[in-house]
Design a protein around this motif. Structure first.
Motif, short mmCIF file in Angstrom:
data_model
loop_
_atom_site.label_atom_id
_atom_site.label_comp_id
_atom_site.label_asym_id
_atom_site.label_seq_id
_atom_site.Cartn_x
_atom_site.Cartn_y
_atom_site.Cartn_z
N ALA A 21 7.88 5.38 -18.91
CA ALA A 21 6.84 4.37 -19.16
C ALA A 21 7.85 3.19 -18.67
O ALA A 21 7.40 2.02 -18.04
N ARG A 22 9.21 3.26 -18.87
CA ARG A 22 10.19 2.21 -18.05
C ARG A 22 9.90 2.01 -16.80
O ARG A 22 9.84 0.85 -15.45
N ARG A 27 7.32 0.37 -11.32
CA ARG A 27 6.97 0.34 -9.57
C ARG A 27 5.46 -0.74 -10.02
O ARG A 27 4.51 -1.06 -9.52
N LEU A 28 4.16 -0.83 -11.43
CA LEU A 28 3.70 -2.10 -11.73
C LEU A 28 3.74 -3.38 -12.01
O LEU A 28 2.90 -3.93 -11.83
N ALA A 126 1.32 -4.88 -19.87
CA ALA A 126 2.63 -4.61 -20.31
C ALA A 126 2.29 -2.69 -19.89
O ALA A 126 0.53 -2.24 -20.15
N VAL A 127 3.42 -1.85 -19.82
CA VAL A 127 3.26 -0.55 -20.37
C VAL A 127 3.45 -0.58 -21.73
O VAL A 127 4.77 -0.51 -22.06
N VAL A 128 2.74 0.03 -22.12
CA VAL A 128 3.15 -0.30 -23.72
C VAL A 128 3.08 1.72 -24.96
O VAL A 128 1.95 1.91 -24.32
N MET A 217 1.32 9.54 -12.83
CA MET A 217 0.28 8.18 -13.51
C MET A 217 -0.02 7.30 -12.58
O MET A 217 -1.33 6.64 -12.94
N LEU A 218 0.34 6.90 -11.88
CA LEU A 218 -0.12 6.43 -10.94
C LEU A 218 -0.68 6.43 -9.73
O LEU A 218 -2.04 5.92 -9.93
N ARG A 219 -1.35 7.33 -9.48
CA ARG A 219 -2.13 7.90 -9.31
C ARG A 219 -3.83 7.97 -10.20
O ARG A 219 -4.77 7.66 -10.02
#
Ligand code: DC
Length: 231
Positions: A21-22, A27-28, A126-128, A217-219
């Motif tokens: 997640a971090r 990256r995002l 956010a990434v939660v 995940m990015l894909r």
């Protein structure tokens, strides 16, 4: 509804959610919120004040006085502050983990935390990461991931983390027993149990390292982004 990017990551303890997640949040370029730290801060508060974690009424009273706040740090983390204190060094031990798992079953606690999570993460996206992010906190996000790994794999990872943190007094079988015990409690509670549905992308983190997990995940996020001009 807000246009902020929300990525939900759910899964059991020790499955590697925090690391991925971090990295993903960086990256995002959105903040990272570890919701477990919010529940752990309440577990710590119960321990420090001698309140029984299983006593729903006493915990509801504790919530009324709870001073939980968020600070957005320069390295992209949403830092959980209890009475203005950074409690990160105090919330990782097995005693707090056990109290946390017990306070987390109370509906009043779930409502309180979900409300705060929506406010904190909804502000900038956010990434939660947690247990009920894709089912309860942000069910409308198209970006949901569920991490899985065998209990032995997760226990070995936790054991290693504890060793690195200087904890010697715990054995691998004991950590594995705790992991299994928490799994049962987190997934069988009546209120917001840990579960996944077809809207999640499932990732087995026993087979992939954090970098590979993040690339996957990015894909998946790219594939799920709405096409430009289409709503
Ligand atoms: O992710 P963690 O191990 O720090 O979580 C600590 C405890 O908090 C765990 O027992 C489950 C609970 N928790 C929860 O019920 N809901 C969340 N969204 C996050 C954590």
């Amino acid at each position: 509804m807000t246009e902020a990017l929300i990525v939900a990551i759910d899964g059991p303890s020790g499955v590697g959610k925090s690391t991925a997640a971090r990295l993903l949040a960086a990256r995002l370029r959105v903040p990272y919120l570890e919701t477990g730290a919010m529940y752990r801060a309440l577990g710590l508060e119960a321990l420090e004040r001698g309140v029984d974690p299983d006593d729903a009424g006493a915990i509801a009273e504790l919530l009324e006085r709870l001073d939980l706040d968020a600070a957005f740090t320069d390295d992209g983390e949403i830092l959980v502050l209890l009475d203005g204190r950074d409690v990160r060094p105090l919330i990782r031990g097995p005693e707090v983990a056990s109290a946390t798992s017990r306070v987390s079953v109370h509906p009043a606690v779930r409502h309180f935390m979900v409300d705060l999570q929506r406010r904190w993460a909804g502000r900038r996206g956010a990434v939660v990461e947690g247990r009920d992010i894709g089912t309860r906190v942000f069910p409308e996000t198209p970006f949901k991931f569920f991490f899985e790994a065998a209990p032995e794999v997760r226990a070995a990872r936790r054991f290693q983390q504890l060793r690195e943190a200087g904890t010697q007094a715990v054995t691998l079988p004991e950590v594995e027993r705790q992991v299994r015990e928490r799994d049962v409690r987190d997934s069988t509670r009546a209120e917001s149990p840990l579960r996944r549905d077809a809207s999640y992308v499932v990732i087995d983190t026993g087979l992939a390292g954090p970098q590979e997990v993040v690339e996957r995940m990015l894909r998946a996020i790219d594939e799920r982004r709405p096409a430009p001009g289409r709503r």
